[in-house]
Each structure stands twice: as C-alpha cells, then as structure tokens.
Scaffold this motif. Structure first.
Motif, PDB file in Angstrom:
ATOM      1  N   GLY A 115       2.775   1.139  -0.995  1.00 50.68           N
ATOM      2  CA  GLY A 115       3.713   2.192  -0.629  1.00 50.68           C
ATOM      3  C   GLY A 115       3.371   3.475  -1.363  1.00 50.68           C
ATOM      4  O   GLY A 115       2.816   3.442  -2.457  1.00 50.68           O
ATOM      5  N   GLU A 127       8.009   6.648   1.674  1.00 51.73           N
ATOM      6  CA  GLU A 127       6.811   7.026   2.418  1.00 51.73           C
ATOM      7  C   GLU A 127       6.859   8.501   2.757  1.00 51.73           C
ATOM      8  O   GLU A 127       7.896   9.006   3.211  1.00 51.73           O
ATOM      9  CB  GLU A 127       6.700   6.215   3.714  1.00 51.73           C
ATOM     10  N   ASP A 129       5.076  11.022   5.215  1.00 50.40           N
ATOM     11  CA  ASP A 129       4.239  10.988   6.409  1.00 50.40           C
ATOM     12  C   ASP A 129       3.785  12.390   6.797  1.00 50.40           C
ATOM     13  O   ASP A 129       4.607  13.249   7.105  1.00 50.40           O
ATOM     14  CB  ASP A 129       5.013  10.371   7.580  1.00 50.40           C
ATOM     15  N   ASP A 143       1.842   1.354  10.301  1.00 48.84           N
ATOM     16  CA  ASP A 143       3.016   1.767   9.507  1.00 48.84           C
ATOM     17  C   ASP A 143       4.266   1.013   9.949  1.00 48.84           C
ATOM     18  O   ASP A 143       5.084   0.605   9.110  1.00 48.84           O
ATOM     19  CB  ASP A 143       3.259   3.269   9.635  1.00 48.84           C
ATOM     20  N   ARG A 144       4.433   0.817  11.255  1.00 52.29           N
ATOM     21  CA  ARG A 144       5.609   0.092  11.737  1.00 52.29           C
ATOM     22  C   ARG A 144       5.548  -1.379  11.322  1.00 52.29           C
ATOM     23  O   ARG A 144       6.553  -1.959  10.938  1.00 52.29           O
ATOM     24  CB  ARG A 144       5.729   0.220  13.257  1.00 52.29           C
ATOM     25  N   ARG A 146       4.025  -2.584   8.701  1.00 55.60           N
ATOM     26  CA  ARG A 146       4.284  -2.618   7.250  1.00 55.60           C
ATOM     27  C   ARG A 146       5.772  -2.452   6.980  1.00 55.60           C
ATOM     28  O   ARG A 146       6.354  -3.173   6.167  1.00 55.60           O
ATOM     29  CB  ARG A 146       3.487  -1.507   6.554  1.00 55.60           C
ATOM     30  N   GLN A 147       6.418  -1.496   7.651  1.00 53.57           N
ATOM     31  CA  GLN A 147       7.845  -1.275   7.428  1.00 53.57           C
ATOM     32  C   GLN A 147       8.646  -2.508   7.835  1.00 53.57           C
ATOM     33  O   GLN A 147       9.564  -2.908   7.114  1.00 53.57           O
ATOM     34  CB  GLN A 147       8.330  -0.045   8.202  1.00 53.57           C
ATOM     35  N   ASN A 148       8.316  -3.130   8.940  1.00 54.82           N
ATOM     36  CA  ASN A 148       9.026  -4.340   9.364  1.00 54.82           C
ATOM     37  C   ASN A 148       8.871  -5.455   8.328  1.00 54.82           C
ATOM     38  O   ASN A 148       9.833  -6.149   7.999  1.00 54.82           O
ATOM     39  CB  ASN A 148       8.520  -4.806  10.730  1.00 54.82           C
ATOM     40  N   LEU A 150       8.258  -5.093   5.092  1.00 54.05           N
ATOM     41  CA  LEU A 150       9.024  -4.721   3.898  1.00 54.05           C
ATOM     42  C   LEU A 150      10.514  -4.977   4.084  1.00 54.05           C
ATOM     43  O   LEU A 150      11.181  -5.509   3.189  1.00 54.05           O
ATOM     44  CB  LEU A 150       8.773  -3.246   3.554  1.00 54.05           C
ATOM     45  N   VAL A 151      11.057  -4.614   5.225  1.00 55.68           N
ATOM     46  CA  VAL A 151      12.483  -4.821   5.486  1.00 55.68           C
ATOM     47  C   VAL A 151      12.802  -6.310   5.509  1.00 55.68           C
ATOM     48  O   VAL A 151      13.818  -6.753   4.947  1.00 55.68           O
ATOM     49  CB  VAL A 151      12.902  -4.125   6.806  1.00 55.68           C
ATOM     50  N   VAL A 157      13.214   1.099   2.945  1.00 59.11           N
ATOM     51  CA  VAL A 157      12.124   2.050   3.180  1.00 59.11           C
ATOM     52  C   VAL A 157      12.731   3.406   3.512  1.00 59.11           C
ATOM     53  O   VAL A 157      13.525   3.523   4.455  1.00 59.11           O
ATOM     54  CB  VAL A 157      11.206   1.579   4.328  1.00 59.11           C
ATOM     55  N   ARG A 159      11.675   7.250   4.593  1.00 60.30           N
ATOM     56  CA  ARG A 159      10.552   8.010   5.143  1.00 60.30           C
ATOM     57  C   ARG A 159      10.906   9.491   5.179  1.00 60.30           C
ATOM     58  O   ARG A 159      11.998   9.858   5.601  1.00 60.30           O
ATOM     59  CB  ARG A 159      10.230   7.554   6.564  1.00 60.30           C
TER      60      ARG A 159
END
Length: 188
Positions: A115, A127, A129, A143-144, A146-148, A150-151, A157, A159
């Motif tokens: 991150g 993040e 961007d 990125d999506r 990775r975010q999914n 992490l959640v 997260v 952004r």
C-alpha cells in the motif's frame, strides 16, 4: 592639514531588477539567514535525503550515534522526509502526516500486495492515485483486486486523487489522521 576623503559610493548590486547597496543586501541576508536558517536547512536536507540516502542505512546511523551532536535533528529529518514514497504526491502527503504526529509506513507490504501508506495497528491503507499511472486498464483492474482482498482481510482502504493531495495536502492529511485515530481507538 587634514583633508576629508569623500565617501566611496557603496557597491551596487542588482536583485531581481532592483538596484540595492551591497551592505544593505548583506545585512538583510544575515538577518534572513539567522531567522530562517533552520527552516532552509531542513528543506535542503529533505531534498538531499530524498535524492541520495538509503533510508535504512541512515536510520541505522541515527541509532548508532544516538547521543552525538546532531543525531536528534537527523532523526527528525528522517521522520519527515518520506523517503520511501514513490511519487511527489506521496512525499507531500507523507510529510503532512508526519508533521501531524501520524507517520504511516510508505509502500509497505501487506500480504501479496503493498500500500502507498499503511498503518498496521489501525489496519488502514491509504492509496494516492495519479491519472498517468492508474489510467492503464490492467493497473486499474489490479487495484480493484487488491482493494477487494484488503477489505476481505479487514483493512480499511482510503483512496485520494494525486491532484487533491497536491492541491489540499492539509485537508487530506487531517482526514487520514482522523480515520487512523478513530480506528485505533475502536480496535483496542
């Protein structure tokens, strides 16, 4: 018989198109130097740190020479330098967070990802961007994913657009600090 020697005209120097006596420039520079020397040294040191210093090596030197003259100032510079930031918006945000007493780890690994800024205690990832880097469809999809991930793992997260970070770093930093502190308190 004593004769008076006419005073020599002062040396004249030009500063941004304005002529000024050399003595005035020198005395003003001395006053300015005394007043702003610390701030100018800090800015110059931060620039140099960002360019040419391995952060781990510098941190080790600060620890090794803890009691030596200049070590506390060096540690402060290191803390505010945001050395691991990958871009200028990240460096700006890293400094703002550090100045608010909430330094986050820059480009820190989390599982198979990393991150831009991470607080492990609060489990927050920030993040930044930028349009150039994130306009590629492959980067956007990654990125999506990775975010999914992490959640699903319990991370929050946040952004922010690089433009907003550069335009209003203080507002962005305040928002992050508020979220980090609130989440740290709730996780105790």
């Amino acid at each position: 018989m004593v004769t008076a020697v006419p005073p020599r005209p002062p040396d004249i120097v030009g500063i941004d198109g304005v002529a000024a006596p050399c003595g005035l420039v020198r005395s003003s520079a001395l006053r300015l130097r005394r007043r702003h020397a610390r701030a100018r040294r800090r800015v110059a040191c931060r620039r140099e740190l960002n360019r040419s210093v391995d952060p781990d090596e510098f941190r080790d030197l600060c620890i090794t020479h803890r009691g030596r003259h200049g070590a506390p100032a060096a540690r402060l510079l290191l803390r505010h330098a945001a050395l691991r930031a990958a871009s200028e918006p990240e460096r700006v945000l890293g400094r703002e967070l550090s100045l608010r007493g909430c330094p986050l780890e820059a480009n820190h690994p989390i599982g198979p990802y990393s991150g831009d800024f991470v607080d492990e205690q609060a489990q927050i990832v920030v993040e930044v961007d930028g349009r150039e880097f994130h306009s590629d469809p492959k980067v956007f999809r990654n990125d999506r994913r990775r975010q999914n991930w992490l959640v699903r793992e319990g991370w929050m997260v946040l952004r922010f657009a690089a433009y907003d970070v550069l335009a209003h770093p203080d507002v962005i930093a305040d928002e992050i600090v508020t979220a980090v502190r609130r989440r740290r308190r709730s996780r105790r």
